[in-house]
Every structure is written in structure tokens, then in C-alpha cells.
Write a protein that holds these residues in place. Sequence first.
Motif, mmCIF file in Angstrom:
data_model
loop_
_atom_site.group_PDB
_atom_site.id
_atom_site.type_symbol
_atom_site.label_atom_id
_atom_site.label_comp_id
_atom_site.label_asym_id
_atom_site.label_seq_id
_atom_site.Cartn_x
_atom_site.Cartn_y
_atom_site.Cartn_z
ATOM 1 N N VAL A 109 0.726 -1.285 -0.158
ATOM 2 C CA VAL A 109 -0.106 -0.022 -0.018
ATOM 3 C C VAL A 109 0.787 1.147 -0.081
ATOM 4 O O VAL A 109 1.849 1.414 0.994
ATOM 5 N N SER A 110 0.630 2.045 -0.959
ATOM 6 C CA SER A 110 1.555 3.213 -1.144
ATOM 7 C C SER A 110 0.957 4.502 -1.694
ATOM 8 O O SER A 110 -0.319 4.247 -2.131
ATOM 9 N N ASN A 111 1.538 5.531 -1.441
ATOM 10 C CA ASN A 111 0.760 6.959 -1.742
ATOM 11 C C ASN A 111 1.244 7.058 -3.312
ATOM 12 O O ASN A 111 1.000 8.289 -3.779
ATOM 13 N N LYS A 112 2.263 6.515 -3.814
ATOM 14 C CA LYS A 112 2.596 6.482 -5.209
ATOM 15 C C LYS A 112 1.306 6.288 -6.054
ATOM 16 O O LYS A 112 0.406 5.561 -5.687
ATOM 17 N N GLY A 127 5.111 -12.780 -8.344
ATOM 18 C CA GLY A 127 5.073 -13.984 -7.799
ATOM 19 C C GLY A 127 5.181 -14.155 -6.258
ATOM 20 O O GLY A 127 5.127 -14.950 -5.630
ATOM 21 N N LEU A 128 5.578 -12.824 -5.722
ATOM 22 C CA LEU A 128 5.800 -12.740 -4.196
ATOM 23 C C LEU A 128 4.796 -11.798 -3.452
ATOM 24 O O LEU A 128 4.247 -12.081 -2.538
ATOM 25 N N ILE A 129 4.433 -10.791 -4.145
ATOM 26 C CA ILE A 129 3.243 -9.926 -3.530
ATOM 27 C C ILE A 129 2.160 -9.759 -4.583
ATOM 28 O O ILE A 129 2.265 -9.109 -5.747
ATOM 29 N N PRO A 130 0.963 -10.410 -4.276
ATOM 30 C CA PRO A 130 -0.312 -10.688 -5.145
ATOM 31 C C PRO A 130 -1.071 -9.328 -5.197
ATOM 32 O O PRO A 130 -1.825 -9.036 -6.069
ATOM 33 N N PRO A 143 -2.402 9.185 5.368
ATOM 34 C CA PRO A 143 -2.281 8.281 6.465
ATOM 35 C C PRO A 143 -3.901 7.666 6.582
ATOM 36 O O PRO A 143 -4.155 7.325 7.575
ATOM 37 N N ALA A 144 -4.852 8.144 5.692
ATOM 38 C CA ALA A 144 -6.387 7.441 5.814
ATOM 39 C C ALA A 144 -6.058 6.017 5.777
ATOM 40 O O ALA A 144 -5.211 5.511 4.908
ATOM 41 N N PRO A 145 -6.994 5.194 6.256
ATOM 42 C CA PRO A 145 -6.837 3.731 6.388
ATOM 43 C C PRO A 145 -7.402 2.985 5.035
ATOM 44 O O PRO A 145 -7.152 1.740 5.052
ATOM 45 N N ASP A 146 -7.954 3.751 4.111
ATOM 46 C CA ASP A 146 -8.901 3.222 3.307
ATOM 47 C C ASP A 146 -8.085 2.122 2.326
ATOM 48 O O ASP A 146 -8.605 1.149 2.057
ATOM 49 N N THR A 147 -6.854 2.604 1.852
ATOM 50 C CA THR A 147 -6.045 1.823 1.079
ATOM 51 C C THR A 147 -5.804 0.478 1.715
ATOM 52 O O THR A 147 -5.531 -0.497 1.180
ATOM 53 N N GLN A 153 -9.079 -6.535 2.030
ATOM 54 C CA GLN A 153 -10.235 -6.984 1.409
ATOM 55 C C GLN A 153 -9.959 -7.759 0.066
ATOM 56 O O GLN A 153 -10.156 -9.018 -0.212
ATOM 57 N N GLU A 154 -8.760 -7.518 -0.619
ATOM 58 C CA GLU A 154 -8.452 -8.093 -1.866
ATOM 59 C C GLU A 154 -7.685 -9.457 -1.636
ATOM 60 O O GLU A 154 -7.602 -10.447 -2.159
#
Length: 220
Positions: A109-112, A127-130, A143-147, A153-154
Motif C-alpha cells: 500500500v503506497s501513496n505513489k 510471484g511474491l506480492i499479489p 494516512p487514511a486507512p482506506d487503501t 479485502q483483496e
Amino acid sequence: MRYHTAVFDLDGTLLNTLQDLADSTNYALAVNGLPGRNLDEVRCFVGNGVGKLIARAVPEGTPEALTAKCLSDFRAHYFINMENKTAPYPGITEMLSRLGQEGFHLAIVSNKFDSAVKGLCQTYFEGLIPVAIGESQGVAHKPAPDTVFKALQELGVPAEGAVYIGDSDVDIATARNAGLPCISVSWGFRDRDFLLSHGATEIVSNPQELYAALTDEKER
């Protein structure tokens, strides 16, 4: 096992992206006739998304339209140059592989901006991080928790047993807002003293320490 899910920040946590960010920032400034910034300045500007990066990089008093043009030029340049000098920090890929073998659920989860986050994840961590989520319209960024909630959820996992890992004060606040514990890393864009002064409660200095912290195993 201490956790079952690890959600990572990207820049300064998994990838050293600083030089490519600085190069694209200075490209955008130069083509718009504005003075450049050095690496340490750019290091201090990152963490809140590329909009904030450019807003901090342009001189004070820069007209809004010119700032917007710089941001557009940055995005276009960065998207085709974001892998020139970027690389995972030493030991990161091996740590992620070990976590995956042990059944950990992993996400970024990034702000980029979202397309860059997904592109970098595919290049360096396929293959490591889906799951990889960046800034997009309609979803509040850190810093909102939404992402973070979107990533969980994903992944199809509950927040209980998840931890957020990052290198900045924004990450500490993000974890707090999401109701997750936070592990801070000191090898990124902010040092240990800065992290402690912004509320860090657990800090690791290398990926081996992070693996041990995540799995609650003592280093051998």
C-alpha cells in the motif's frame, strides 16, 4: 506465528526509489524553468504522494497552474524512467520469499500513483506480492486507512493478525488509523530518531530483523 498478513509501504521500505524520484523531480523542474533539488531535499519531500512531492519541490509562491504542469511532467517522465536506478533493498526479496513460503499474505500500500505501484510490484515482486495498491481517484490515501482496508479485502483476510510496515511518520499514522500494529524500518527515507519522535513503537534495522519480528522467531 505472530502475524499472518504483512502490508508494506513501497518507497523506502521495499524499494530504494529515491534517485529515480529525484531525477524525475528535477526533470519536471528543469523543463519548467525552475531550480533543481538535491537528493536530501527530495528525501524529505516524499511520503505523501507525488502531488505533495512536487508541491514541496517547487519554489514557494509558484503559481498553481505551473505546479500542476510540473506534476504532469513528473508523472510522464517517472512512468517511463521509474526503473532506471530503483532496486529492492538488500535482503528484501529473500525475506519476502521466506514469508511467502510460510503462508504469509503480502500486500503493498503506497501513496505513489496506482499505475506506478502496480508496475513496480510486477517488475520486482511478481510471484511474491499479489496485491499492490497506490493512489487513485475516489480512495483516500495514507494516512487514511482506506487503501489498507482495500488491500486486506483483496487478500481476503481479517485485520486481526495483520501488521503494517513502513519507513515514515505517514506509515505510523496509517497503521494507527487502520487499527493495526506498525513495524518501522530504519533503512529507508527517515532515520531512527525521526521515527521515534513520531511515535514508532517497534523499529528494525534490516530485513532479517523484520523477518524475526514478523514471525516472532529469534535470529539464528
